[in-house]
Design an enzyme around this catalytic site. Structure first.
Site, PDB file in Angstrom:
ATOM      1  N   GLU A 169       0.887  -1.176   0.460  1.00  0.00           N
ATOM      2  CA  GLU A 169       0.322  -0.073   0.314  1.00  0.00           C
ATOM      3  C   GLU A 169       0.758   1.364   0.144  1.00  0.00           C
ATOM      4  OE1 GLU A 169      -2.626  -0.473   3.562  1.00  0.00           O
ATOM      5  OE2 GLU A 169      -3.766  -1.857   2.208  1.00  0.00           O
TER       6      GLU A 169
ATOM      7  N   GLU B 162      -5.204  -8.839   1.120  1.00  0.00           N
ATOM      8  CA  GLU B 162      -5.652  -8.212   2.381  1.00  0.00           C
ATOM      9  C   GLU B 162      -7.048  -7.823   2.144  1.00  0.00           C
ATOM     10  OE1 GLU B 162      -4.410  -5.343   4.739  1.00  0.00           O
ATOM     11  OE2 GLU B 162      -2.266  -5.606   4.301  1.00  0.00           O
TER      12      GLU B 162
HETATM   13  C1  BGC Z   1      -2.676  -2.677   5.780  1.00  0.00           C
HETATM   14  C2  BGC Z   1      -2.500  -3.600   7.351  1.00  0.00           C
HETATM   15  C3  BGC Z   1      -3.767  -2.883   8.187  1.00  0.00           C
HETATM   16  C4  BGC Z   1      -5.431  -2.775   7.323  1.00  0.00           C
HETATM   17  C5  BGC Z   1      -6.687  -2.516   7.732  1.00  0.00           C
HETATM   18  C6  BGC Z   1      -4.321  -2.350   5.272  1.00  0.00           C
HETATM   19  O1  BGC Z   1      -4.172  -0.942   5.107  1.00  0.00           O
HETATM   20  O2  BGC Z   1      -2.397  -3.246   5.025  1.00  0.00           O
HETATM   21  O3  BGC Z   1      -1.733  -3.097   8.426  1.00  0.00           O
HETATM   22  O4  BGC Z   1      -3.937  -3.151   9.717  1.00  0.00           O
HETATM   23  O5  BGC Z   1      -5.390  -2.402   6.034  1.00  0.00           O
HETATM   24  O6  BGC Z   1      -6.634  -1.056   8.796  1.00  0.00           O
END
Ligand code: BGC
Length: 450
Positions: A166, A354
């Site tokens: 990111e 993610e």
């Molecule tokens: C990040 C994580 C974060 C998650 C939830 C993403 O932006 O890569 O490190 O914990 O979102 O906010």
């Protein structure tokens, strides 16, 4: 009941990041990172929380890998802490740092779990920040040197590499709003940081190719789907601006070798002052093997003349459901996003690196954590992912964020994203939440029941 059967080789995974879970912030000769400095500065993180101990994964990684095995995940996405490997960010290598990751990787392989490594998940060595951090073009070179150490050390057993996590968040939260380390608030610096990170990505991919290792390399972006709040021309234009500011800013350089026209127009004179040198855009466009996508929510926007964010105002529909982060739950956004990325930017394999949600989980009287809302969230998003696969999108895997509750950056430990609960009051005891058992079942059958 409907059974959605995923492709045979679909990768089911879960993800974490070094600073969020490891702890041991000053052990075994690790250097200070910008997140150590930031979280130790009063007022920066809620409740004064720090990652000093976090989930103590540094000492408990074997127990955590045993839990991963119990859940059945195929792959674990972890990040490496640069300042464990190079305490000063460059120069002398810290053998103890390499040993930690070597042991962790070996343990994963023994458990039959494939490591997917993120080289940079936000914890820059403080010593490099002292020299200007990502705004200093020299950091690009140090990053490639650091990555090369990892490739030489682990490239024989690790076959999936993610250069950056990111870059948008690093640029915007770290250097524009200042809510993340290093806490800078300067739009021009933020733009330069984004460019330098992209450049370091391209050069690292080139380095990986040079070494002729047997594996794949890509990058992870946080992407969203932007929608106008009405059919008006003005709102439509606002949604396009939003799209350029989040997705386009990174997708266009990576896949088209240029910054979006709209973005250049919005940033105006500031854009022309950036240090973008001849050849940079070609380097950034270096071919990758896959794109990692982090998706959490959509952006619904309207035009607002008074908004100082390019006249864009976010809208939060009353009848929608929200997570504990106050992020709207909008699974169709994932569907639209995957289709669009595949159609407009790349036909390369995609991974959801993610996706997940924070809720206010509690241990109930039976000692379990009944996180039905998280199950619902994941189920609805898996379902949209499945739909895109059926429509031909080369989606190869899905990493749930996160394996366990952890240090949620500026929010500290308040926000729980894990499918494993961490009882911070009781020696950080690990408890598999209902979502972990539910996920275990999905993985075991490679099937989603809806
Ligand atoms: C990040 C994580 C974060 C998650 C939830 C993403 O932006 O890569 O490190 O914990 O979102 O906010």
């Amino acid at each position: 009941m409907n059974k959605l059967i995923f492709p045979k080789d679909f990768i089911w995974g879960s993800a974490t990041a070094s600073y969020q879970v490891e702890g041991a912030f000053d052990e075994d000769a690790k250097g200070e990172s910008i997140w150590d400095r930031f979280s130790h500065t009063p007022g920066k993180v809620e409740n004064g929380d720090t990652g000093d101990v976090a989930c103590d994964h540094y000492h408990r990684y074997k127990e955590d890998i045993a839990l991963m095995k119990e859940i059945g995940i195929d792959s674990y996405r972890l990040s490496i802490s640069w300042s464990r490997i190079l305490p000063e960010g460059k120069g002398e290598i810290n053998q103890q740092g390499l040993d930690f990751y070597r042991n962790l990787i070996d343990e994963l392989l023994k458990a039959g779990i494939k490591p997917a490594i993120t080289i940079y998940h936000w914890d820059l060595p403080q010593a490099l920040q002292d020299e200007g951090g990502w705004a200093n073009r020299q950091t690009v070179k140090y990053f490639v040197d650091y990555a090369e150490i990892l490739f030489n050390e682990f490239g024989d057993v690790v076959s999936q590499w993610i250069t950056h996590n990111e870059p948008y968040v690093v640029a915007v939260h770290g250097h524009l709003t200042g809510s993340h380390a290093p806490g800078i608030k300067d739009p021009k610096v933020a733009m330069q940081v984004a460019h330098n990170i992209l450049l370091s990505h391209g050069l690292t991919v080139k380095k990986y190719r040079e070494l002729e290792l047997d594996g794949e390399i890509g990058i992870t972006l946080n992407l969203t789907s932007s929608y106008p709040n009405s059919n008006s021309q003005e709102d439509n234009e606002a949604a396009k601006r939003m799209e350029a500011c989040i997705n386009g800013w990174f997708l266009e350089p990576l896949f088209k070798g240029k910054y979006p026209e709209k973005l250049i127009e919005l940033y105006g004179a500031k854009f022309n002052q950036l240090d973008i040198r001849a050849g940079d855009m070609d380097i950034i466009k270096e071919e990758i093997d896959f794109l990692g996508i982090n998706y959490y929510s959509r952006s619904l926007v309207r035009h607002n003349e008074d908004s100082d964010f390019f006249k864009i105002e976010g809208v939060k529909p009353e009848d929608s459901k929200y997570t504990a982060m106050d992020w709207e739950i909008y699974p169709d956004g994932l569907y639209d996003l995957l289709i669009k990325v595949n159609r407009e930017y790349t036909q390369k394999p995609l991974y959801i690196t993610e996706n997940g949600a924070a809720f206010d989980d509690e241990i109930s009287e039976d000692g379990r954590v009944h996180d039905q809302e998280r199950i619902n969230y994941l189920k609805s998003h898996f379902q949209r992912a499945y739909k895109t696969i059926k429509e031909g999108v080369p989606l190869k895997g899905y990493y749930v964020w996160s394996l366990m509750d952890n240090f949620e950056w500026a929010y500290g430990y308040d926000k729980r994203f894990g499918i494993i609960y961490i009882d911070y009051n009781k020696d950080r005891k690990r408890i598999l939440k209902d979502s972990a058992y539910w996920y275990q079942n999905v993985i075991a059958n490679n099937t989603l029941d809806i």
